[in-house]
Design a protein around this motif. Structure first.
Motif, PDB file in Angstrom:
ATOM      1  N   ASN A  99      36.365 -20.400  62.888  1.00 41.31           N
ATOM      2  CA  ASN A  99      36.263 -21.846  62.718  1.00 41.31           C
ATOM      3  C   ASN A  99      35.230 -22.398  63.694  1.00 41.31           C
ATOM      4  O   ASN A  99      35.348 -22.175  64.900  1.00 41.31           O
ATOM      5  N   LEU A 124      33.226 -16.337  59.615  1.00 38.86           N
ATOM      6  CA  LEU A 124      33.502 -17.770  59.585  1.00 38.86           C
ATOM      7  C   LEU A 124      34.158 -18.181  58.266  1.00 38.86           C
ATOM      8  O   LEU A 124      33.685 -17.837  57.189  1.00 38.86           O
ATOM      9  N   GLN A 125      35.244 -18.932  58.392  1.00 32.52           N
ATOM     10  CA  GLN A 125      35.955 -19.448  57.226  1.00 32.52           C
ATOM     11  C   GLN A 125      35.867 -20.967  57.120  1.00 32.52           C
ATOM     12  O   GLN A 125      36.036 -21.534  56.044  1.00 32.52           O
ATOM     13  N   ARG A 126      35.624 -21.626  58.253  1.00 31.68           N
ATOM     14  CA  ARG A 126      35.546 -23.085  58.275  1.00 31.68           C
ATOM     15  C   ARG A 126      34.361 -23.508  59.145  1.00 31.68           C
ATOM     16  O   ARG A 126      34.264 -23.103  60.304  1.00 31.68           O
ATOM     17  N   VAL A 127      33.467 -24.325  58.583  1.00 31.70           N
ATOM     18  CA  VAL A 127      32.303 -24.813  59.318  1.00 31.70           C
ATOM     19  C   VAL A 127      32.193 -26.320  59.112  1.00 31.70           C
ATOM     20  O   VAL A 127      32.234 -26.810  57.976  1.00 31.70           O
ATOM     21  N   VAL A 143      24.315 -20.114  56.329  1.00 31.71           N
ATOM     22  CA  VAL A 143      25.779 -20.075  56.150  1.00 31.71           C
ATOM     23  C   VAL A 143      26.130 -19.357  54.849  1.00 31.71           C
ATOM     24  O   VAL A 143      27.028 -18.511  54.802  1.00 31.71           O
ATOM     25  N   CYS A 147      28.124 -15.997  55.669  1.00 30.90           N
ATOM     26  CA  CYS A 147      29.565 -16.281  55.737  1.00 30.90           C
ATOM     27  C   CYS A 147      30.190 -16.210  54.341  1.00 30.90           C
ATOM     28  O   CYS A 147      30.560 -17.241  53.757  1.00 30.90           O
ATOM     29  N   LEU A 150      33.648 -17.891  53.611  1.00 27.09           N
ATOM     30  CA  LEU A 150      33.768 -19.320  53.880  1.00 27.09           C
ATOM     31  C   LEU A 150      34.707 -19.995  52.884  1.00 27.09           C
ATOM     32  O   LEU A 150      34.614 -19.777  51.685  1.00 27.09           O
ATOM     33  N   LEU A 153      33.958 -26.332  54.168  1.00 32.80           N
ATOM     34  CA  LEU A 153      32.643 -26.723  54.667  1.00 32.80           C
ATOM     35  C   LEU A 153      32.492 -28.233  54.596  1.00 32.80           C
ATOM     36  O   LEU A 153      32.724 -28.846  53.548  1.00 32.80           O
ATOM     37  N   CYS A 173      29.338 -18.078  48.150  1.00 32.00           N
ATOM     38  CA  CYS A 173      30.638 -18.440  48.743  1.00 32.00           C
ATOM     39  C   CYS A 173      31.570 -18.956  47.652  1.00 32.00           C
ATOM     40  O   CYS A 173      31.960 -20.134  47.641  1.00 32.00           O
TER      41      CYS A 173
END
Length: 307
Positions: A99, A124-127, A143, A147, A150, A153, A173
């Motif tokens: 995150n 990364l799962q949350r940006v 990203v 990722c 993800l 977002l 994604c």
């Protein structure tokens, strides 16, 4: 927190099995990664951890180990301002982030600072890049390429988001659950429809404050994303009742709909969703009239709204 002497913090005395004498153990004598990182310092705010680096060289080494192992990094926990040099230093060794929020450094962060962090953190799962006006489409492409796991977002108020970078996101994604595209005004129906067709697991979507969004986008989102629970269309002036009826037909799990300032959306389409207890940010006409009457004459008449 600042009044605690971390350098002198120690574990209660224990007997040495060989000498029979008691000995003192300091806090940092405990296993760092197995105990302190996981079970102790993970409960401290990030701003306190950053401050701890000043206590001693040993604490500085420990905090570097901690930062290299942390899964969540939210700069809003550090304070209102953080130098870009500190940002780069703090995350230089981290390759396990899940995150990441850089909203709090939106006034200075650029691709130069963010791209290395994205490139070395494929988990990364949350940006959250809300309001980061100094970034460019290259950050979103990075990203999307790095990722692949993800899920969440936020790109709200990032007007540099264009159709090509959004298509890259949609292509790579496909497990996205929530996307915030509020005020991404370069985006038009074509890009949003492409996102909806490729990312059918979406639960939450905002395309608010975008005059380019029409019924075409909303209907494609409704038909492609059957699991949709939250939809924000605030200020989408070109959305009409027919698109809202399509949402009602194809999105049985919808819980929240925002249509404030959508002047072409009326109760004739919203009523169906109200009957399903969908939360809508626009009051029914009768309730709005009563509120207006109360403002004008200073009281609300005793009317049974259930009639």
């Amino acid at each position: 927190m600042s009044n605690i002497n971390y350098q002198s913090t120690h574990i209660p005395e224990a007997m040495d099995s060989e000498t029979g004498k008691s000995s003192k153990y300091q806090l940092l004598d405990l296993p760092w990664e197995d105990v302190l990182v996981t079970h102790v310092f993970s409960y401290l705010p990030l701003r306190h951890l950053v401050t701890l680096q000043r206590v001693s060289k040993q604490f500085r080494s420990f905090i570097q180990v901690y930062l290299a192992n942390c899964r969540t990094f939210d700069l809003s926990q550090v304070g209102p301002h953080i130098p870009k040099e500190a940002f780069c230093s703090i995350l230089s060794d981290n390759k396990v982030l899940q995150n990441l929020s850089v909203q709090n450094c939106s006034d200075w962060i650029s691709d130069k600072e963010l791209l290395p962090v994205i490139g070395q953190n494929p988990h990364l799962q949350r940006v959250d890049m809300r309001s980061c006006v100094g970034l460019s489409r290259h950050s979103l492409v990075a990203v999307s390429l790095s990722c692949l796991r993800l899920q969440h977002l936020s790109l709200a108020h990032c007007e540099w988001v264009d159709s090509l970078s959004l298509r890259s996101l949609a292509d790579h994604c496909k497990g996205l659950r929530s996307v915030d595209l509020t005020a991404c005004r370069q985006l038009k129906d074509e890009a949003i429809c492409y996102l909806a067709r490729r990312c059918q697991a979406l639960r939450s979507l905002s395309v608010a404050v975008n005059a380019n969004v029409t019924d075409e986008s909303v209907e494609e989102v409704a038909k492609s994303c059957r699991e949709l629970e939250e939809l924000d269309l605030t200020g989408c002036l070109r959305v009409h009742n027919e698109a809202i009826r399509t949402v009602a037909e194809y999105c049985p799990k919808l819980r929240s709909l925002k249509v404030n300032h959508c002047h072409n959306v009326t109760e004739s389409s919203l009523g169906v969703l109200r009957n399903r207890d969908v939360e809508i940010d626009v009051d029914p006409p009768l309730q709005r009239a009563l509120v207006l009457l109360q403002d004008v004459v200073g009281f609300a008449p005793f009317i049974n709204l259930q009639i």
